[in-house]
Design an enzyme around this catalytic site. Structure first.
Site, PDB file in Angstrom:
ATOM      1  N   TRP A 337       0.830  -1.215   0.000  1.00  0.00           N
ATOM      2  CA  TRP A 337       0.000   0.000   0.000  1.00  0.00           C
ATOM      3  C   TRP A 337       0.855   1.252   0.000  1.00  0.00           C
ATOM      4  CZ3 TRP A 337      -1.997   2.810   4.808  1.00  0.00           C
ATOM      5  CH2 TRP A 337      -1.053   2.785   5.835  1.00  0.00           C
ATOM      6  N   ASP A 338       2.183   1.076   0.150  1.00  0.00           N
ATOM      7  CA  ASP A 338       3.100   2.217   0.257  1.00  0.00           C
ATOM      8  C   ASP A 338       2.995   3.189  -0.918  1.00  0.00           C
ATOM      9  OD1 ASP A 338       3.915   0.024   1.854  1.00  0.00           O
ATOM     10  OD2 ASP A 338       5.882   0.901   2.138  1.00  0.00           O
ATOM     11  N   GLU A 476       0.332  -3.239  12.173  1.00  0.00           N
ATOM     12  CA  GLU A 476       0.480  -4.684  11.965  1.00  0.00           C
ATOM     13  C   GLU A 476       0.688  -5.481  13.254  1.00  0.00           C
ATOM     14  OE1 GLU A 476       3.697  -4.422   9.073  1.00  0.00           O
ATOM     15  OE2 GLU A 476       2.198  -4.951   7.576  1.00  0.00           O
ATOM     16  N   LYS A 596       2.387  -0.465  16.213  1.00  0.00           N
ATOM     17  CA  LYS A 596       3.616  -0.364  15.431  1.00  0.00           C
ATOM     18  C   LYS A 596       3.703   1.020  14.784  1.00  0.00           C
ATOM     19  CE  LYS A 596       5.921  -2.737  11.595  1.00  0.00           C
ATOM     20  NZ  LYS A 596       5.746  -3.693  10.496  1.00  0.00           N
ATOM     21  N   GLN A 597       2.559   1.469  14.278  1.00  0.00           N
ATOM     22  CA  GLN A 597       2.546   2.720  13.520  1.00  0.00           C
ATOM     23  C   GLN A 597       1.156   3.341  13.598  1.00  0.00           C
ATOM     24  OE1 GLN A 597       3.276  -0.017  10.294  1.00  0.00           O
ATOM     25  NE2 GLN A 597       2.189   1.345   8.940  1.00  0.00           N
TER      26      GLN A 597
HETATM   27  C1  BGC Z   1       4.864  -1.548   7.368  1.00  0.00           C
HETATM   28  C2  BGC Z   1       3.810  -1.562   6.281  1.00  0.00           C
HETATM   29  C3  BGC Z   1       4.504  -1.365   4.953  1.00  0.00           C
HETATM   30  C4  BGC Z   1       5.589  -2.415   4.751  1.00  0.00           C
HETATM   31  C5  BGC Z   1       6.369  -2.207   3.480  1.00  0.00           C
HETATM   32  C6  BGC Z   1       5.908  -2.601   7.078  1.00  0.00           C
HETATM   33  O1  BGC Z   1       6.902  -2.548   8.064  1.00  0.00           O
HETATM   34  O2  BGC Z   1       4.265  -1.814   8.616  1.00  0.00           O
HETATM   35  O3  BGC Z   1       2.873  -0.544   6.495  1.00  0.00           O
HETATM   36  O4  BGC Z   1       3.575  -1.463   3.925  1.00  0.00           O
HETATM   37  O5  BGC Z   1       6.499  -2.338   5.826  1.00  0.00           O
HETATM   38  O6  BGC Z   1       7.008  -0.987   3.484  1.00  0.00           O
END
Ligand code: BGC
Length: 780
Positions: A337-338, A476, A596-597
């Site tokens: 999704w980045d 996540e 996490k975020q």
């Molecule tokens: C992040 C995700 C991201 C992925 C790839 C993960 O560590 O939590 O949001 O899409 O890394 O960059």
């Protein structure tokens, strides 16, 4: 000048060296060429990697009784390997001095080394560049100087024995991605093992001071030369390299042959310089500040964004930008999704690039529908991790190295990826007013994504609301409810509100696209009843909001335990991967209020405060006046920033609630994510291109306050006094605008007449007439 260069003078080892090589990568959207020294080979200190956008291969590895399938971005044959022999003895790559300088202004990487040999000292200089026009090609110039008379032998090699070995934890998996199938003059021929893509890697020596002869053995193509070098004399040669594959062109051999014969290294240097000249003329952000390194980091991030993808190469490529761009093998090159961290940047700064990338998703609509059907869903379910074909590449289970057991991997339940894809296409179309992608399958994609979500939403007569279950949000750390036997959570606020938002946009599209919308809807059997349901869901989707106006990350989130963060910091120091620490203690992050975020707060990043609030209130929920601050404070306390993408979101909200200091601190940490390798070793596996896009958005759209998401361009700058001035250009709905901000003033010039809203005042700017914010006072 130092603000234009990434400069290293140390002789790093291990991951630190890998890390620098990721940051020193050169690219042009098609090629990614890691900045490893020519004389190095894959070992613990160096990783020469070369990637072509879109090119993947699947491998199967039997591990612990299972056949694990992985799809990897392919590390191509290494055409930069050089061996130097002095009086018959090979020089070991063990320099006593080194400097590496990546110049953002012209795209050149200059490395200098000094070696000690028994007879004295030798110095080597290499200059590398990629060609942004003839994007299959790149090259280097090598200069050698000796402090003594020596007999020199040089071998310039295309090494066909390389494998995918960048990421340590993947090395136990099958990592041979291609076989060598033959050779031609100057060209090594390879083919990926499973995806059966023909690869041609060619290299030719140009304007050298000695003759080269070619030979082939053990899957390596050698170009060898020998000469006498007098003390103090300089020897040099250029090598032009070209890579093409049957993935992006029908006759890769011809491309390579033509480029090798037509191009000189000087031409590549010139093309590179011209390209970057254009980029900096149009896309530089000039920041006058005393914050150390900030201007340089802004340029480094813009540099990587403009080589991860660019209009010339990507226009005809079927590829998007993976989470590490083309700089390393982290996450196997997959696309997440980045893109949501990139498309807003590209749309307003390099719209052609945004368009090229969006096509990758439209082309994989069929695969997304098949993914949905396989899981008994409807519409388009885009995979959490996407590669060549658009099927799901996230693993279903992963091996726990502690006890060798297989644990479920629920990350694929991050179905919100399709919400991001919807948002990205909407954003591009809105900012550029280029509707062509909607006509080329885009509208169908948006409808199929909506169908997926309308099918996921279930009505509960008890609370008379719609609910979405079985998903994971962007955070996540939460994969399931504690002790649940199935993965997924109910009513993730980010997912539910983004679904409500896409529904409101689909209805808008239906109204503005009338006939065309109806034709497509008819073709794919998207009915009036479906639209009715969409309307109902968008007004009645469920959230859990506390009396204090804190939006629960998901249903029953507030029932989870609180974690004693101080105790964990005391025990472990760095807790940014608290999930792993908890698991090692036989606990699970699922049990705790720990993130996490940013998850819920990502809504504000995507939609802005007003739109988010409007959506929530439209659902009948009440928010206190200070709801934003309350949510910020609540989630900040519980977030460990285990992903680089987290901090910019907090920075943005900090700015909105008037906490400029925290906004700047987060901006500075985020913008140096890779430079400082803040995730402890992950930059070695490639840069984090998402955070690079986010930080530029933060500067343009939050600090400068240019909100591109409304019908009128809104500008509400929040320039801190530590930024003495900030200047850049942007494109919005056909107009090219240039801005200069200071903490006290704003200057705008647009090349077209344009209506804007500056703070609370609507203004009509006249084409090419400079507007200065002091004028607003006169107007009022
Ligand atoms: C992040 C995700 C991201 C992925 C790839 C993960 O560590 O939590 O949001 O899409 O890394 O960059």
């Amino acid at each position: 000048m130092s603000n234009w260069k990434l400069l290293y003078n140390d002789i790093p080892k291990g991951l630190k060296s890998y890390d620098q090589e990721s940051l020193l990568t050169l690219g042009n959207g098609y090629i990614g060429w890691r900045g490893a020294p020519l004389l190095s080979r894959y070992d613990e200190n160096h990783y020469p990697g070369l990637y072509a956008a879109g090119l993947f291969n699947q491998t199967i590895t039997p591990i612990a009784g299972r056949q694990v399938v992985n799809e990897d971005m392919v590390n191509l044959p290494n055409p930069q390997l050089v061996k130097i022999f002095v009086d018959g003895e090979p020089i070991a790559f063990d320099p006593v001095e080194r400097s590496a300088e990546l110049n953002f202004k012209n795209g050149r990487l200059i490395e200098k080394y000094r070696f000690n040999s028994k007879k004295g000292s030798l110095s080597l200089e290499t200059i590398k560049a990629v060609d942004p026009i003839h994007f299959h090609s790149f090259g280097y110039r090598l200069k050698l100087k000796s402090g003594f008379d020596a007999k020199i032998d040089i071998e310039a090699i295309i090494d066909g024995t390389v494998q995918n070995k960048n990421v340590k934890r993947y090395r136990d998996f099958q990592s041979r991605e291609f076989t060598i199938i033959g050779r031609q003059e100057n060209i090594l021929m390879a083919k990926t093992i499973a995806s059966k893509i023909e690869i041609r890697v060619g290299a030719i020596d140009k304007s050298g001071q000695s003759k080269f002869s070619e030979s082939f053995s053990e899957n390596k193509l050698f170009s060898k030369t020998a000469f006498d070098l007098k003390a103090g004399q300089e020897y040099s040669f250029d090598r032009v390299i070209s890579v093409a594959t049957s993935y992006e062109c029908p006759d890769p051999e011809k491309i390579v042959e033509d480029d090798l014969s037509a191009l000189s290294f000087q031409k590549i240097l010139d093309n590179s310089e011209n390209y970057w000249d254009q980029v900096w003329q149009n896309n530089d952000i000039k920041l006058d500040t005393q914050i150390p390194d900030l201007q340089k980091m802004i340029r480094m991030n813009i540099f990587h964004l403009n080589q991860a993808a660019q209009p010339q190469a990507n226009k005809n490529l079927d590829a998007s930008v993976g989470s590490r761009a083309l700089t390393g093998e982290g996450y196997r090159g997959h696309i997440f999704w980045d893109e949501i961290f990139l498309i807003p940047y590209y749309s307003a700064n390099r719209p052609e690039t945004a368009k090229a990338i969006l096509k990758y998703r439209i082309k994989r609509l069929k695969a997304a529908k098949e993914n949905a059907a396989q899981e008994k869903e409807r519409g388009a379910m885009y995979p959490w991790q996407s590669a060549m074909y658009g099927d799901e590449q996230a693993q279903l289970i992963h091996l726990n190295p502690v006890d060798n057991s297989w644990d479920p991997d629920n990350s694929r339940l991050q179905r919100h990826v399709s919400l991001a894809i919807f948002y990205d296409l909407w954003f591009y179309t809105h900012v550029t007013k280029d509707f062509s992608l909607l006509d080329q399958g885009g509208l169908e994609m948006l409808i199929e994504i909506s169908r997926f979500w309308l099918n996921k939403a279930e009505y509960d007569p008890k609370d008379q609301r719609y609910h979405i279950a079985g998903v994971m949000g962007p955070d996540e750390f939460h994969e399931a409810y504690p002790k649940a036997d199935r993965g997924g959570l109910k009513d993730n606020a980010y997912t539910n509100l983004m679904a409500a938002w896409i529904f409101s946009k689909i209805i808008e599209l239906k109204n503005s696209y009338g006939k065309i919308f109806d034709q497509i809807a008819k073709k794919i059997d998207f009915t009036v009843e479906d639209l009715d349901k969409i309307d109902k869901i968008s007004k009645n989707i469920a959230l859990d909001i506390s009396d204090d106006s804190v939006i629960a990350q998901f249903d029953k989130y507030f029932d989870l335990k609180e974690l004693d963060f101080q105790q964990y910091i005391k025990k472990y120091g760095d807790i940014h991967r608290i999930d792993r620490l908890l698991k090692a203690e036989n606990k699970s992050p699922d049990q705790y209020q720990v993130a996490k975020q940013a998850d819920t707060l990502m809504l504000i990043y995507n939609l802005g405060v007003t739109e988010t609030q409007k959506l929530i209130e439209q659902l009948g929920y009440h928010l206190a006046k200070d709801w934003l601050k309350k949510n910020y404070d609540y989630y900040l306390k519980r977030t460990v920033h285990g992903s680089t993408t987290s901090r910019p979101v907090f920075a943005e909200i900090a700015l909105k609630i008037g906490n400029k200091k925290s906004a700047i601190d987060n901006l500075v940490t985020a913008i140096k994510s890779d430079y400082d390798d803040i995730q402890g070793g992950t930059t070695a596996e490639g840069i984090h291109i998402g955070v690079m896009g986010e930080t530029i958005k933060l500067l343009q759209n939050e600090f400068a306050g240019i909100d591109l998401r409304n019908d009128v361009l809104k500008i509400d700058p929040k320039i801190p006094t530590i930024f003495r001035s900030m200047a850049f250009g942007l494109k919005y709905q056909g107009a090219a605008l240039k801005f200069i901000f200071t903490p006290e003033s704003t200057d705008i010039v647009s090349d077209k007449n344009i209506k804007i809203k500056f703070k609370d005042t609507y203004l009509d700017l006249k084409a090419d007439k400079r507007w200065h914010s002091s004028l607003i006072k006169q107007k009022i």
